[in-house]
Design a protein around this motif. Sequence first.
Motif, PDB file in Angstrom:
ATOM      1  N   GLU A   1     -29.697 -24.880 120.745  1.00 31.63           N
ATOM      2  CA  GLU A   1     -29.774 -24.912 119.284  1.00 31.63           C
ATOM      3  C   GLU A   1     -30.195 -23.550 118.738  1.00 31.63           C
ATOM      4  OE1 GLU A   1     -32.426 -28.033 118.153  1.00 31.63           O
ATOM      5  OE2 GLU A   1     -31.152 -29.643 118.980  1.00 31.63           O
ATOM      6  N   ARG A   2     -31.192 -22.937 119.352  1.00 36.23           N
ATOM      7  CA  ARG A   2     -31.752 -21.689 118.832  1.00 36.23           C
ATOM      8  C   ARG A   2     -30.815 -20.500 118.994  1.00 36.23           C
ATOM      9  NH1 ARG A   2     -37.981 -22.466 121.133  1.00 36.23           N
ATOM     10  NH2 ARG A   2     -38.614 -24.016 119.560  1.00 36.23           N
ATOM     11  N   THR A   3     -29.888 -20.570 119.948  1.00 35.12           N
ATOM     12  CA  THR A   3     -28.973 -19.452 120.169  1.00 35.12           C
ATOM     13  C   THR A   3     -27.608 -19.658 119.514  1.00 35.12           C
ATOM     14  OG1 THR A   3     -28.302 -20.427 122.300  1.00 35.12           O
ATOM     15  CG2 THR A   3     -30.032 -18.732 122.357  1.00 35.12           C
ATOM     16  N   TYR A   4     -27.432 -20.775 118.829  1.00 34.24           N
ATOM     17  CA  TYR A   4     -26.118 -21.059 118.240  1.00 34.24           C
ATOM     18  C   TYR A   4     -25.750 -20.033 117.169  1.00 34.24           C
ATOM     19  CZ  TYR A   4     -22.216 -23.819 116.369  1.00 34.24           C
ATOM     20  OH  TYR A   4     -20.978 -24.246 115.949  1.00 34.24           O
ATOM     21  N   GLY A   5     -26.704 -19.630 116.376  1.00 31.87           N
ATOM     22  CA  GLY A   5     -26.430 -18.629 115.346  1.00 31.87           C
ATOM     23  C   GLY A   5     -26.035 -17.293 115.942  1.00 31.87           C
ATOM     24  N   ALA A   6     -26.726 -16.875 116.994  1.00 28.47           N
ATOM     25  CA  ALA A   6     -26.392 -15.615 117.665  1.00 28.47           C
ATOM     26  C   ALA A   6     -25.004 -15.694 118.282  1.00 28.47           C
ATOM     27  CB  ALA A   6     -27.433 -15.309 118.741  1.00 28.47           C
ATOM     28  N   TYR A   7     -24.656 -16.862 118.780  1.00 30.72           N
ATOM     29  CA  TYR A   7     -23.320 -17.066 119.351  1.00 30.72           C
ATOM     30  C   TYR A   7     -22.243 -16.893 118.282  1.00 30.72           C
ATOM     31  CZ  TYR A   7     -19.236 -19.729 120.873  1.00 30.72           C
ATOM     32  OH  TYR A   7     -17.953 -20.123 121.160  1.00 30.72           O
ATOM     33  N   ILE A   8     -22.406 -17.579 117.158  1.00 30.54           N
ATOM     34  CA  ILE A   8     -21.417 -17.474 116.089  1.00 30.54           C
ATOM     35  C   ILE A   8     -21.274 -16.024 115.626  1.00 30.54           C
ATOM     36  CG2 ILE A   8     -20.967 -18.066 113.663  1.00 30.54           C
ATOM     37  CD1 ILE A   8     -22.170 -20.830 114.242  1.00 30.54           C
ATOM     38  N   THR A   9     -22.392 -15.362 115.402  1.00 32.95           N
ATOM     39  CA  THR A   9     -22.365 -13.965 114.949  1.00 32.95           C
ATOM     40  C   THR A   9     -21.666 -13.070 115.954  1.00 32.95           C
ATOM     41  OG1 THR A   9     -24.420 -14.275 113.699  1.00 32.95           O
ATOM     42  CG2 THR A   9     -23.801 -12.007 114.247  1.00 32.95           C
ATOM     43  N   SER A  10     -21.956 -13.268 117.231  1.00 25.28           N
ATOM     44  CA  SER A  10     -21.365 -12.427 118.285  1.00 25.28           C
ATOM     45  C   SER A  10     -19.863 -12.644 118.394  1.00 25.28           C
ATOM     46  CB  SER A  10     -22.035 -12.726 119.631  1.00 25.28           C
ATOM     47  OG  SER A  10     -23.412 -12.423 119.590  1.00 25.28           O
ATOM     48  N   VAL A  11     -19.432 -13.886 118.272  1.00 28.53           N
ATOM     49  CA  VAL A  11     -17.996 -14.173 118.329  1.00 28.53           C
ATOM     50  C   VAL A  11     -17.278 -13.537 117.143  1.00 28.53           C
ATOM     51  CG1 VAL A  11     -16.250 -15.985 118.190  1.00 28.53           C
ATOM     52  CG2 VAL A  11     -18.234 -16.295 119.665  1.00 28.53           C
ATOM     53  N   ILE A  12     -17.856 -13.666 115.957  1.00 26.53           N
ATOM     54  CA  ILE A  12     -17.236 -13.087 114.765  1.00 26.53           C
ATOM     55  C   ILE A  12     -17.126 -11.572 114.892  1.00 26.53           C
ATOM     56  CG2 ILE A  12     -17.586 -12.645 112.293  1.00 26.53           C
ATOM     57  CD1 ILE A  12     -18.779 -15.481 112.113  1.00 26.53           C
ATOM     58  N   GLU A  13     -18.177 -10.931 115.379  1.00 27.21           N
ATOM     59  CA  GLU A  13     -18.161  -9.474 115.532  1.00 27.21           C
ATOM     60  C   GLU A  13     -17.153  -9.039 116.593  1.00 27.21           C
ATOM     61  OE1 GLU A  13     -22.209  -8.522 116.355  1.00 27.21           O
ATOM     62  OE2 GLU A  13     -22.827  -8.628 114.239  1.00 27.21           O
ATOM     63  N   THR A  14     -17.073  -9.782 117.680  1.00 24.49           N
ATOM     64  CA  THR A  14     -16.093  -9.486 118.733  1.00 24.49           C
ATOM     65  C   THR A  14     -14.676  -9.630 118.191  1.00 24.49           C
ATOM     66  OG1 THR A  14     -17.614 -10.277 120.446  1.00 24.49           O
ATOM     67  CG2 THR A  14     -15.299 -10.109 121.044  1.00 24.49           C
ATOM     68  N   ALA A  15     -14.456 -10.690 117.433  1.00 26.59           N
ATOM     69  CA  ALA A  15     -13.128 -10.939 116.860  1.00 26.59           C
ATOM     70  C   ALA A  15     -12.714  -9.810 115.916  1.00 26.59           C
ATOM     71  CB  ALA A  15     -13.128 -12.275 116.124  1.00 26.59           C
ATOM     72  N   LYS A  16     -13.636  -9.346 115.097  1.00 29.68           N
ATOM     73  CA  LYS A  16     -13.331  -8.246 114.168  1.00 29.68           C
ATOM     74  C   LYS A  16     -12.953  -6.984 114.928  1.00 29.68           C
ATOM     75  CE  LYS A  16     -16.212  -9.738 110.277  1.00 29.68           C
ATOM     76  NZ  LYS A  16     -17.438  -9.450 109.478  1.00 29.68           N
ATOM     77  N   ARG A  17     -13.722  -6.665 115.943  1.00 33.36           N
ATOM     78  CA  ARG A  17     -13.446  -5.445 116.712  1.00 33.36           C
ATOM     79  C   ARG A  17     -12.106  -5.512 117.422  1.00 33.36           C
ATOM     80  NH1 ARG A  17     -14.162  -4.509 121.919  1.00 33.36           N
ATOM     81  NH2 ARG A  17     -15.630  -6.232 122.210  1.00 33.36           N
ATOM     82  N   ARG A  18     -11.765  -6.689 117.914  1.00 28.62           N
ATOM     83  CA  ARG A  18     -10.531  -6.833 118.679  1.00 28.62           C
ATOM     84  C   ARG A  18      -9.327  -7.216 117.816  1.00 28.62           C
ATOM     85  NH1 ARG A  18     -11.968 -10.811 123.532  1.00 28.62           N
ATOM     86  NH2 ARG A  18      -9.735 -10.468 123.918  1.00 28.62           N
ATOM     87  N   GLY A  19      -9.544  -7.407 116.530  1.00 32.37           N
ATOM     88  CA  GLY A  19      -8.450  -7.774 115.641  1.00 32.37           C
ATOM     89  C   GLY A  19      -7.936  -9.180 115.882  1.00 32.37           C
TER      90      GLY A  19
END
Length: 219
Positions: free
Chosen positions: A181-199
């Motif tokens: 539960e506590r890491t779910y926000g970090a997961y979402i943020t990390s996926v979004i940032e990865t997606a932006k970088r990779r297009g």
Amino acid sequence: MTDDILQFATDESFRLKNWRKHRDDERHGAPYQHAADYDALDGQRFTRAIVFEHFDVSDLKGVISTIKWGYPKGSLPGGGWHAFSDAFRSSSFSDALNSLRAQPRSANETVAMLNMCVKGVGTATTTKIAYFARLTTNEGPCLIYDSMVRRAIAQSAEPEFADLKATLNRSKRDLTPIQQERTYGAYITSVIETAKRRGLTPEVVELDLFTSGRQLPSK
């Protein structure tokens, strides 16, 4: 959303027999709503597109389909299935989804609320429900966060996952329910940032993590 995402199925063939015990669960005395709707899917591919369509029918049908999509064997790892049978007959998820749509919260609060709906149904399932229900959080849209995804992150070379990777690798075991539960926000943020970088879209990154995690051994 791309066809690759929408047409993904966790198993190539939906097996109705795996869900008969839930329909006939003597603890409840009657079949759950929508049980007969799945007869025609026997032997077919049960895709993400179908789950989204079922959420458009009702939250209850969407929840039932999310669980059937996510757990094609009809049970949790280890064989437990009563929690799924209970979830099929509960209004708790529908109530929570309506509340979360009306007032989005942090990712932690969102998954914690969903995890309280039905005993035995945890983050691996509730984040699937949140994703298919198209919930959003303060950090961004909900994404699936299960053990397969975490296995892949623990081995990932993507820079955006460095902190979460370090957290995952502090133990030889998977995260505890509270840690999930506590890491779910970090997961979402990390996926979004990865997606932006990779297009890419976040869903593509999430699916890539899931399919990669399937090929890795469990801790």
